[in-house]
Design an enzyme around this catalytic site. Structure first.
Site, mmCIF file in Angstrom:
data_model
loop_
_atom_site.group_PDB
_atom_site.id
_atom_site.type_symbol
_atom_site.label_atom_id
_atom_site.label_comp_id
_atom_site.label_asym_id
_atom_site.label_seq_id
_atom_site.Cartn_x
_atom_site.Cartn_y
_atom_site.Cartn_z
ATOM 1 N N LYS A 1 0.814 -1.213 0.000
ATOM 2 C CA LYS A 1 0.000 0.000 0.000
ATOM 3 C C LYS A 1 0.845 1.260 0.000
ATOM 4 O O LYS A 1 0.326 2.359 -0.232
ATOM 5 C CB LYS A 1 -0.942 0.006 1.210
ATOM 6 C CG LYS A 1 -2.088 -0.980 1.072
ATOM 7 C CD LYS A 1 -3.083 -0.860 2.224
ATOM 8 C CE LYS A 1 -4.265 -1.802 2.028
ATOM 9 N NZ LYS A 1 -5.227 -1.725 3.143
ATOM 10 N N HIS B 1 -2.369 -12.756 1.207
ATOM 11 C CA HIS B 1 -3.304 -12.598 2.325
ATOM 12 C C HIS B 1 -4.728 -12.290 1.861
ATOM 13 O O HIS B 1 -5.662 -12.356 2.661
ATOM 14 C CB HIS B 1 -2.816 -11.522 3.314
ATOM 15 C CG HIS B 1 -2.829 -10.119 2.789
ATOM 16 N ND1 HIS B 1 -1.835 -9.637 1.956
ATOM 17 C CD2 HIS B 1 -3.691 -9.084 2.985
ATOM 18 C CE1 HIS B 1 -2.095 -8.368 1.667
ATOM 19 N NE2 HIS B 1 -3.216 -8.007 2.282
ATOM 20 N N HIS B 2 -4.917 -11.967 0.571
ATOM 21 C CA HIS B 2 -6.276 -11.753 0.054
ATOM 22 C C HIS B 2 -6.765 -12.926 -0.802
ATOM 23 O O HIS B 2 -7.805 -12.817 -1.459
ATOM 24 C CB HIS B 2 -6.347 -10.457 -0.758
ATOM 25 C CG HIS B 2 -6.474 -9.231 0.090
ATOM 26 N ND1 HIS B 2 -7.554 -8.996 0.901
ATOM 27 C CD2 HIS B 2 -5.638 -8.172 0.259
ATOM 28 C CE1 HIS B 2 -7.388 -7.842 1.533
ATOM 29 N NE2 HIS B 2 -6.229 -7.329 1.167
ATOM 30 N N ASP C 1 -6.373 -10.655 9.377
ATOM 31 C CA ASP C 1 -6.590 -9.388 8.659
ATOM 32 C C ASP C 1 -8.078 -9.060 8.576
ATOM 33 O O ASP C 1 -8.499 -7.929 8.843
ATOM 34 C CB ASP C 1 -5.988 -9.512 7.254
ATOM 35 C CG ASP C 1 -6.062 -8.210 6.463
ATOM 36 O OD1 ASP C 1 -5.855 -7.141 7.055
ATOM 37 O OD2 ASP C 1 -6.322 -8.282 5.254
#
Length: 341
Positions: free
Chosen positions: A208, A257-258, A286
């Site tokens: 990010k 992680h997604h 998360d």
């Protein structure tokens, strides 16, 4: 030695304000009004950070930054753009050109100081690491211990920079790391793996850093184009972390992680146990923290709602085993302390 900041802006009022804010924090400040003057100045001087206005008469900020990056003696000096623009295109272009951050004008003193101080801390960390390596070489300390200390310093500094970028996720990286390590402990994974997962959790959102602030902190619904940009952060995080040879697994959490247990996640659409164990753990942590954190448009979700969502995602979004562990953690948290305060 005082931190040395070069401020380049063709507006005298902006120069005075920036100088006043930074000097009050005992920083050494040099002010110049053009890109040409800045390049001449850099021939004989090396400030710690450059604050560079984008829209200047003559050579603008993008042209000045390109010249700075082309010069081997100045290419590694961090450059933070100053701009009154409020669009993702300008930020994306600046980040691609090599700017490390953006500061909006008119200046908010606290934001200006936070952005500059975070970057100085990273610069100092890099310098301290070099000195530490030289000192430790002459001491009876194992290479493994030395690299562990330096790696943790880097990870914590980056995690702080990630959280400072997003207005609405203060402490998110640390909480995800803590939850992930606890899930790993309860799953019976070794202490070494638990520590690895903790560091992966701290840096799971590192991609990010390359996403424009206007998108990350947008309070209204994202457009399809903006959402597509947000979805690039796992790949960007992987690119940032995968070349750290001392910890080749560090990029696992950032990239996957997604992903979803049912294969409908991103960026690779992998499914089930094709997803690395560490990423499956971080995914649950998360999602849990996202629901239990405050946002501009809502407070923390009620604990029963969060529990219902985790249960609903069991075997669909989340690995069933790790979802069950999270459900147990929720059930034990009778006072609902496991959330953003």
């Amino acid at each position: 030695m005082s931190d040395w900041i070069l401020v380049v802006d063709d507006d005298s009022a902006n120069l005075r304000m920036a100088s006043h804010i930074l000097s009050a924090e005992n920083m050494r400040v040099s002010c110049l009004k053009s890109g040409n003057d800045a390049l001449k100045f850099l021939n004989d001087n090396r400030p710690d950070i450059i604050l560079l206005d984008i829209h200047m008469q003559g050579m603008d900020g993008f042209e000045t930054l390109a010249a700075i990056k082309e010069n081997g003696d100045t290419a590694d000096i961090p450059v933070i753009f100053l701009t009154a623009d409020d669009d993702s295109y300008t930020e994306s272009r600046g980040l691609k050109a090599g700017a490390v951050d953006f500061i909006k004008k008119p200046f908010v003193p606290e934001v200006l100081l936070l952005r500059v101080r975070n970057m100085i801390d990273l610069v100092r960390l890099k310098e301290d690491m070099s000195e530490q390596v030289a000192i430790m070489t002459h001491e009876i300390i194992s290479q493994h211990e030395m690299m562990e200390r330096m790696t943790m310093q880097i990870v914590k500094a980056l995690a702080g920079a990630i959280d400072a970028k997003d207005t609405y996720t203060n402490g998110h990286s640390t909480r995800v790391a803590d939850y992930s390590r606890e899930i790993a402990r309860r799953a019976g994974l070794t202490e070494s793996v638990q520590n690895d997962i903790y560091m992966m959790g701290l840096l799971h959102d590192v991609g990010k850093i390359g996403i424009a602030d206007t998108i990350i902190n947008k309070t209204s619904k994202l457009t399809d184009e903006e959402y597509a940009i947000i979805k690039t952060h796992p790949v960007q995080g992987d690119k940032i972390l995968k070349n750290i040879s001392e910890f080749p697994k560090l990029a696992i959490g950032a990239r996957w992680h997604h992903e979803r247990y049912d294969g409908r996640g991103y960026p690779d659409g992998i499914t089930g146990e094709e997803i690395p164990t560490e990423a499956r753990i971080i995914s649950v942590a998360d999602a849990y923290d996202a629901m239990t954190s405050k946002r501009s448009y809502r407070d923390n979700l009620p604990q029963d709602v969060v529990r219902s969502e985790v249960e609903k995602g069991r075997g669909v979004q989340f690995d069933p085993a790790f979802a069950d562990i999270m459900l147990s953690m929720i059930d034990e948290d009778v006072d609902y302390n496991m959330r953003e305060k």
